[in-house]
Design an enzyme around this catalytic site. Structure first.
Site, PDB file in Angstrom:
ATOM      1  N   ASP A 165      -6.451   5.882  18.627  1.00  0.00           N
ATOM      2  CA  ASP A 165      -6.622   4.463  18.927  1.00  0.00           C
ATOM      3  C   ASP A 165      -5.924   4.188  20.254  1.00  0.00           C
ATOM      4  O   ASP A 165      -4.776   4.596  20.440  1.00  0.00           O
ATOM      5  CB  ASP A 165      -6.002   3.617  17.806  1.00  0.00           C
ATOM      6  CG  ASP A 165      -6.369   2.155  17.889  1.00  0.00           C
ATOM      7  OD1 ASP A 165      -6.285   1.572  18.997  1.00  0.00           O
ATOM      8  OD2 ASP A 165      -6.719   1.579  16.857  1.00  0.00           O
ATOM      9  N   ILE A 166      -6.598   3.526  21.186  1.00  0.00           N
ATOM     10  CA  ILE A 166      -5.974   3.254  22.492  1.00  0.00           C
ATOM     11  C   ILE A 166      -5.051   2.037  22.446  1.00  0.00           C
ATOM     12  O   ILE A 166      -4.387   1.725  23.431  1.00  0.00           O
ATOM     13  CB  ILE A 166      -7.012   3.108  23.623  1.00  0.00           C
ATOM     14  CG1 ILE A 166      -7.961   1.945  23.357  1.00  0.00           C
ATOM     15  CG2 ILE A 166      -7.776   4.419  23.816  1.00  0.00           C
ATOM     16  CD1 ILE A 166      -8.835   1.583  24.555  1.00  0.00           C
ATOM     17  N   GLN A 211     -11.139  -7.323  12.070  1.00  0.00           N
ATOM     18  CA  GLN A 211     -12.094  -6.373  12.643  1.00  0.00           C
ATOM     19  C   GLN A 211     -12.434  -6.822  14.052  1.00  0.00           C
ATOM     20  O   GLN A 211     -12.828  -7.970  14.275  1.00  0.00           O
ATOM     21  CB  GLN A 211     -13.366  -6.271  11.797  1.00  0.00           C
ATOM     22  CG  GLN A 211     -14.312  -5.191  12.295  1.00  0.00           C
ATOM     23  CD  GLN A 211     -15.559  -5.032  11.422  1.00  0.00           C
ATOM     24  OE1 GLN A 211     -15.815  -5.820  10.513  1.00  0.00           O
ATOM     25  NE2 GLN A 211     -16.322  -4.003  11.711  1.00  0.00           N
ATOM     26  N   HIS A 270     -15.084   1.603  10.567  1.00  0.00           N
ATOM     27  CA  HIS A 270     -13.992   2.497  10.939  1.00  0.00           C
ATOM     28  C   HIS A 270     -12.811   2.341   9.996  1.00  0.00           C
ATOM     29  O   HIS A 270     -12.613   1.301   9.386  1.00  0.00           O
ATOM     30  CB  HIS A 270     -13.555   2.300  12.391  1.00  0.00           C
ATOM     31  CG  HIS A 270     -13.099   0.926  12.763  1.00  0.00           C
ATOM     32  ND1 HIS A 270     -13.957  -0.138  12.928  1.00  0.00           N
ATOM     33  CD2 HIS A 270     -11.863   0.448  13.023  1.00  0.00           C
ATOM     34  CE1 HIS A 270     -13.265  -1.215  13.287  1.00  0.00           C
ATOM     35  NE2 HIS A 270     -11.988  -0.874  13.339  1.00  0.00           N
ATOM     36  N   HIS A 326      -8.654   2.969   9.908  1.00  0.00           N
ATOM     37  CA  HIS A 326      -7.430   3.217  10.669  1.00  0.00           C
ATOM     38  C   HIS A 326      -6.550   4.155   9.848  1.00  0.00           C
ATOM     39  O   HIS A 326      -6.314   3.900   8.667  1.00  0.00           O
ATOM     40  CB  HIS A 326      -6.651   1.917  10.883  1.00  0.00           C
ATOM     41  CG  HIS A 326      -7.337   0.918  11.741  1.00  0.00           C
ATOM     42  ND1 HIS A 326      -7.050   0.787  13.077  1.00  0.00           N
ATOM     43  CD2 HIS A 326      -8.294   0.001  11.451  1.00  0.00           C
ATOM     44  CE1 HIS A 326      -7.793  -0.180  13.581  1.00  0.00           C
ATOM     45  NE2 HIS A 326      -8.570  -0.665  12.610  1.00  0.00           N
TER      46      HIS A 326
END
Length: 134
Positions: A31-32, A94, A100, A102
């Site tokens: 995750d960025i 979201q 997705h 996490h």
């Protein structure tokens, strides 16, 4: 594939990512905007807005990949635990509308605090809600 989806771009390779694992139906990448060190996203390769729209086979593949990554982050990053989180809808945080999960490593003194603070509920209301869901 959805033309305007960030995660579909990552799947296609047109958007760069730090991919760490994959299987036939899912990929995992860093995750960025990490909540903690090692925060990963696991996504099905096939586009679906959220887990309600995902094919069962895609959800299974993504969940199994996430399961293996929980073990990996705990062992390799010396994490004390992990959160597995799926957000469904903007009001549930979201921000990318592609299914997705996490995988968030947790550390004893990390600063992450989710906004949910458990407090005892009304048992009659809990029972009534359970009846609605049955």
């Amino acid at each position: 594939m959805s033309e305007n989806c960030l995660f579909c771009g990552i799947v296609a390779g047109s958007i760069p990512s730090q991919q760490v694992a994959e299987n036939e139906r899912a990929i995992a990448f860093m995750d960025i905007n990490p909540a903690t060190r090692g925060h990963l996203l696991v996504i099905p390769r096939a586009h679906a807005k959220d887990l309600r729209e995902s094919a069962p086979e895609d959800l299974t593949a993504a969940t199994l990949l996430a399961q293996s990554l929980v073990t990996t982050v705990i062992e390799r990053l010396d994490a004390d635990g992990a959160n597995l989180l799926s957000c469904i809808g903007a009001d549930a945080w979201q921000s990318v509308f592609h299914t997705h999960l996490h995988v968030i490593p947790r550390y004893k003194n990390d600063p992450l605090q989710l906004p949910w603070h458990p407090t005892p509920g009304d048992m009659e209301e809990i029972a009534a809600t359970a009846a609605e869901l049955r």
